[in-house]
Design a protein around this motif. Structure first.
Motif, mmCIF file in Angstrom:
data_model
loop_
_atom_site.group_PDB
_atom_site.id
_atom_site.type_symbol
_atom_site.label_atom_id
_atom_site.label_comp_id
_atom_site.label_asym_id
_atom_site.label_seq_id
_atom_site.Cartn_x
_atom_site.Cartn_y
_atom_site.Cartn_z
ATOM 1 N N UNK A 100 0.726 -1.252 -0.100
ATOM 2 C CA UNK A 100 -0.084 -0.060 -0.016
ATOM 3 C C UNK A 100 0.915 1.338 -0.161
ATOM 4 N N UNK A 101 2.005 1.216 0.588
ATOM 5 C CA UNK A 101 2.762 2.421 0.883
ATOM 6 C C UNK A 101 4.467 2.324 0.937
ATOM 7 N N UNK A 102 5.109 3.268 0.740
ATOM 8 C CA UNK A 102 6.346 3.479 1.182
ATOM 9 C C UNK A 102 6.841 4.341 2.101
ATOM 10 N N UNK A 103 8.118 4.076 2.607
ATOM 11 C CA UNK A 103 8.578 5.475 3.622
ATOM 12 C C UNK A 103 9.947 5.531 3.122
ATOM 13 N N UNK A 104 10.307 6.643 2.964
ATOM 14 C CA UNK A 104 11.758 6.948 2.540
ATOM 15 C C UNK A 104 12.421 8.172 3.657
ATOM 16 N N UNK A 105 13.583 8.025 3.589
ATOM 17 C CA UNK A 105 14.414 8.862 4.174
ATOM 18 C C UNK A 105 15.304 9.672 3.249
ATOM 19 N N UNK A 106 15.892 10.825 3.504
ATOM 20 C CA UNK A 106 16.723 11.564 2.382
ATOM 21 C C UNK A 106 17.374 12.673 3.125
ATOM 22 N N UNK A 107 18.465 13.009 2.407
ATOM 23 C CA UNK A 107 19.387 13.998 2.696
ATOM 24 C C UNK A 107 19.528 14.932 1.345
#
Lengths: 161, 129
Positions: A100-107
């Motif tokens: 259903x979804x995705x979660x990301x981290x970023x810089x």
């Protein structure tokens, strides 16, 4: 027309991480008003640039079969201004991905300097809005997005050839 | 090492504070996720992802928040209330939730109140045991 806020990918590890680059130019008209005499890249557009970097990463992980929509800004912290002439790199990685979804981290970085931290959630809308219906075609991933990935991974438009 | 219920609660409290942008004192055991803590649908997935990482467990969405599947089935809902069958199904799918109050008035609008912090603690307790 889509407003694309990344110029090219530098790295693309399918299902894991991606690094994109953007050159900021005074030819971008909005910088003339933001702000007069002190042009800086709007922070909301840095979020959009990260959403495009991470969104393409998430979309490619499911072979562009899902319509990937930015659903939540989990964190957005900014440490420095970005000025015309700057080159910024956007580093995104997938933290979790489910049907259903995705979660990301970023810089976002300028050289080695950290400019921003931006963590996002994306929804795969066909699987996530209690049966609401959307157009068949994938209106999220258009040719312009696909062209950014040329040379990194096989894009849907190439697979048909 | 098995975690105590208090330790589980504290960890879940942190998860909810981060996921929903709350203050420390807002997260009580009785608080409802939607009504009291302001969670929206995408937040449930955010919470699930964070629980998986915090406790190193797998959380199938329909196990922790199974109401959607029940509500979308016409056998289980009639006239805005859960049928006998629907109630039985919900009980079966939500063993970690106390349904005593809900049974008195199984209005679908009351389902949101079933998702409490306590229900998450109960659920995680079964997963880490």
């Amino acid at each position: 027309m889509r407003w694309i806020w990344i110029d090219k990918f530098l790295e693309f590890k399918s299902g894991e991480s991606a690094v994109a680059l953007k050159n900021v130019s005074l030819a971008e008209e909005h910088l003339h008003d933001h702000f007069p005499g002190f042009p800086i890249m709007p922070e909301c557009l840095m979020i959009e640039a990260m959403a495009q970097t991470a969104g393409i990463l998430v979309g490619q992980a499911r072979n562009f079969e899902e319509k990937v929509i930015l659903a939540k800004i989990k964190k957005a912290a900014f440490y420095h201004f970005v000025r015309p002439g700057d080159t910024i790199t956007l580093h995104a990685q997938i933290d979790s991905i489910a049907p259903e979804a995705a979660s990301t981290t970023g810089e976002i970085r300028r050289g080695d300097e950290r400019i921003a931290r931006i963590n996002l959630m994306f929804s795969h809308i066909d699987n996530n809005l209690a049966g609401a219906e959307f157009p068949e075609e994938n209106f999220v991933f258009t040719d312009m997005f696909n062209s950014l990935l040329t040379g990194f991974v096989e894009t849907p438009s190439e697979q048909g050839q | 090492m098995a975690m105590s219920r208090d330790e589980i609660f504290e960890e879940i409290k942190e998860v909810l504070i981060d996921a929903l942008g709350l203050d420390d004192d807002e997260v009580t055991a009785e608080a409802t996720l939607m009504g009291d803590l302001g969670a929206e649908s995408i937040d449930f997935l955010d919470i699930i992802f964070r629980l998986e990482k915090a406790f190193d467990i797998k959380v199938p969405r329909e196990e922790l928040f199974p109401a959607e599947a029940v509500l979308n089935n016409p056998d289980f809902v009639s006239g805005g209330k859960l049928t006998e069958k629907g109630l039985a199904e919900l009980k079966d799918k939500m063993p970690h939730t106390d349904l005593t109050e809900f049974e008195k008035d199984p209005d679908v609008n009351n389902i949101a109140d079933l998702f409490t912090v306590n229900a998450i603690v109960n659920f995680v307790e079964t997963k880490v045991a």
